[in-house]
Design a protein around this motif. Sequence first.
Motif, PDB file in Angstrom:
ATOM      1  N   ASP A 229       0.831  -1.207   0.000  1.00 41.56           N
ATOM      2  CA  ASP A 229       0.000   0.000   0.000  1.00 41.56           C
ATOM      3  C   ASP A 229       0.862   1.251   0.000  1.00 41.56           C
ATOM      4  OD1 ASP A 229      -2.131  -1.723   0.094  1.00 41.56           O
ATOM      5  OD2 ASP A 229      -2.451  -1.509   2.259  1.00 41.56           O
ATOM      6  N   TRP A 230       1.938   1.207   0.755  1.00 46.43           N
ATOM      7  CA  TRP A 230       2.857   2.347   0.789  1.00 46.43           C
ATOM      8  C   TRP A 230       3.530   2.542  -0.565  1.00 46.43           C
ATOM      9  CZ3 TRP A 230       8.258   2.377   0.229  1.00 46.43           C
ATOM     10  CH2 TRP A 230       8.885   3.587   0.541  1.00 46.43           C
ATOM     11  N   GLU A 233       1.088   4.207  -2.980  1.00 50.73           N
ATOM     12  CA  GLU A 233       0.885   5.626  -2.665  1.00 50.73           C
ATOM     13  C   GLU A 233       2.094   6.462  -3.059  1.00 50.73           C
ATOM     14  OE1 GLU A 233      -0.235   8.414   1.206  1.00 50.73           O
ATOM     15  OE2 GLU A 233       0.195   6.289   1.444  1.00 50.73           O
ATOM     16  N   GLN A 234       3.297   5.982  -2.717  1.00 51.72           N
ATOM     17  CA  GLN A 234       4.503   6.749  -3.001  1.00 51.72           C
ATOM     18  C   GLN A 234       4.806   6.810  -4.495  1.00 51.72           C
ATOM     19  OE1 GLN A 234       6.445   8.469  -0.627  1.00 51.72           O
ATOM     20  NE2 GLN A 234       4.556   8.035   0.481  1.00 51.72           N
ATOM     21  N   ARG A 243      -3.224   6.989  -9.402  1.00 55.62           N
ATOM     22  CA  ARG A 243      -3.208   5.988  -8.338  1.00 55.62           C
ATOM     23  C   ARG A 243      -3.683   4.613  -8.831  1.00 55.62           C
ATOM     24  NH1 ARG A 243      -2.779   6.159  -2.891  1.00 55.62           N
ATOM     25  NH2 ARG A 243      -3.711   4.452  -1.726  1.00 55.62           N
ATOM     26  N   ARG A 247      -1.371   1.251  -8.801  1.00 54.25           N
ATOM     27  CA  ARG A 247      -1.733  -0.037  -8.209  1.00 54.25           C
ATOM     28  C   ARG A 247      -1.565  -1.168  -9.221  1.00 54.25           C
ATOM     29  NH1 ARG A 247      -4.469  -1.820  -3.915  1.00 54.25           N
ATOM     30  NH2 ARG A 247      -4.860   0.331  -3.231  1.00 54.25           N
ATOM     31  N   GLU A 560       1.327  13.710   2.557  1.00 57.77           N
ATOM     32  CA  GLU A 560       2.499  13.636   1.687  1.00 57.77           C
ATOM     33  C   GLU A 560       2.633  14.938   0.911  1.00 57.77           C
ATOM     34  OE1 GLU A 560       4.545  11.296   1.986  1.00 57.77           O
ATOM     35  OE2 GLU A 560       3.361   9.863   3.106  1.00 57.77           O
TER      36      GLU A 560
END
Length: 703
Positions: A229-230, A233-234, A243, A247, A560
Amino acid sequence: MSEQQHTTPRQYEVPWWVHFCRWLWKCTGFLGTSVILALAVNVVSTWLTTSKGALPDDAPLHLLVVFWPITVSVGCCLLLLAVLFWVISQRATSTSESPLPITPQDRTRLVKRLRLRYEQMLQQSLQGAVQIELGLMSRPTAIQNSALLALRLPEQADQVLPAHTSIVDVYERANQELLILGEPGAGKSTLLLELAHALVAQADQDATSPLPVLLPLSTWVTKQPPLQDWLIEQFALIYDVHRTLSRQWIEAKLVLPLLDGLDEMDEAARPACVVAINTYHREHLSPLVVCSRTSEYEQATLHERLALDTAVVVQPLLSAEVNAYLATLGKPLAALHTAFKKNPTLLELATTPLMLQILILTYTGTTVRQLSQKAPDLQRQIWEAFIERMIEHKGNRARYPLDRTCSWLQFLAQYMRQQNQTIFFLELLQSDALPKPHRNLYRWSIVLVPLLVVGPVVGTVAGLFYGLTSGLFYGLTSGLFVGPVVGLIRWLRTHQESEIQLAEKLSISWERYLYSLLGGLVVGLLFGLLFGLTSGLGGGLNAVLIGGLVVGLESEQFSERQTFTPNEGIKRSFKNGLWSLLFFGLLIGLLYGLINGLLFGLTFELFVWLVFGLFVGLLFGLINGLYAVLQHYTLRFWLWSLRLFPLKAVPFLEDATARILLRRVGGGYKFTHGLLMDYFADLDTTSPVPATETQPGQQSPPW
């Protein structure tokens, strides 16, 4: 990749008008529910309190029944608009959440983006200019080898790898699972950058190769989510990828994570991060590279080591390599070459690539003054000379002289160390940056600042209609009222007395909104018991509207900020606060003029309610962004008045970046190297700042 994926229509971002329709749907639903419920309660309570069970002819709400065609027409139009906004927002949501295709054009575009990013990072790296091949040594004991444990085989000893073994060769022999260790300034991060650059070139030639994505592990500690998940996101934030597409790429193993900075996060979080990396690696069995300082990694892996194939340690340079390299640079570094022969400690310090590059930048074309033979004193002298040289030859020397620059960077380094930060974001500056004796002054000032802002605005508008005396009274009263109220509401939201909570995004909390409805009904009942039924109905309706908006509308601060520009959080907060002021001020003014006109008769002038709407709009604007802006610049004023940090901070930070003392990371700044940050953080405030030497006949700048 199937033919269907190539022909599927693309929609990476939702158009602006779709966002606007979503916002309008939420607002219409929010306000419509408030008005309908409030009117329904008022009608029912009025009907129940009459002797004949009907609305009296003199009741203000009777106008809604008399003019029912207008009421029904307006209500139907608003209902149709709300339904239309809802349909548009739902269709856009379903379209935007559909899987996005992965096309060759996407891959080509991202390859170019990564190549440009890594080339820029290599150019910014201090060690990058030192073109000496770094030695590598394998360290099997640094990784977790389940096969050796199962077979009860002894662990292998460290082994120096053959000369001319590149980091790419090591990566390929490690089955694309590599751990890079090294001492501070040894060049491990530069090797990781070189590996990323080489793998991008390889991915450009081979369409089956995953794309190397360099990610800072220090951001994982904020929420400590599962590593996948990190990563999603990053990857989306740092490299500006949708996004949903991020994924897909991560889950399809089309991305090779290069994780740097395990040592930069909080010491207590490192073991958990190691566990998260191992969990991700076991679930995916995909290529992975991790980079860290040796000592910090050993402390973090006392109970569990990384389950990778190979670990290497970057070796320091040899003295002969350093001398040979300086000889190739020729006459401009002859004085430094001579100093190496006289000072063995200096030569030993230069075996670290970082310090060698610092020495080259400092002493190119100049003499080397007397240096200490003791390592701690020598390193301090080198940093002093480097900073002095960078300030003398780069940036704005007249505006930011040596003593001022060192003082401000010392404050910055100490604050970053106190907050355990590796990247400094100006908009996240908090009151704990002030010395303890001055924090109470700051807390009092942020209560009084709204008085100086709201009071003159309301007083001027009221004075135009009621005269100077009344305007002064209303301005002073509103200013004294708004400050404590805004502070109380912000405290209820953040549970921090003086924390600056940015309002970078506005949203509606329906849970809080329901609570506000109940509170409005209670207030209406109390008003009815105290001031009569009609006043109670109006008071209850007013409480529902204002209470629902104040409690239900909430602001959000982004977690972020890599893609931001400097101080963008404050700019977003100002825009949201100004928008809240104008929108809700006008809306409340007109809406209250209509509702209270129906309740109490149309005898009040429109400007009365517009003045009231301005006051409420100021309240909303302060709560949803403007108060954070006032807090931020009040804090900046106190820091400037104490000579701790400049009032115009961004120009100074950009100047320090031009002097190679700081480096821009999105909207934030970090020191060029952790050792430089440690130097500034450990500066003795009582010791004099080194003075810049001037040549004969040259005047020193007036500071």
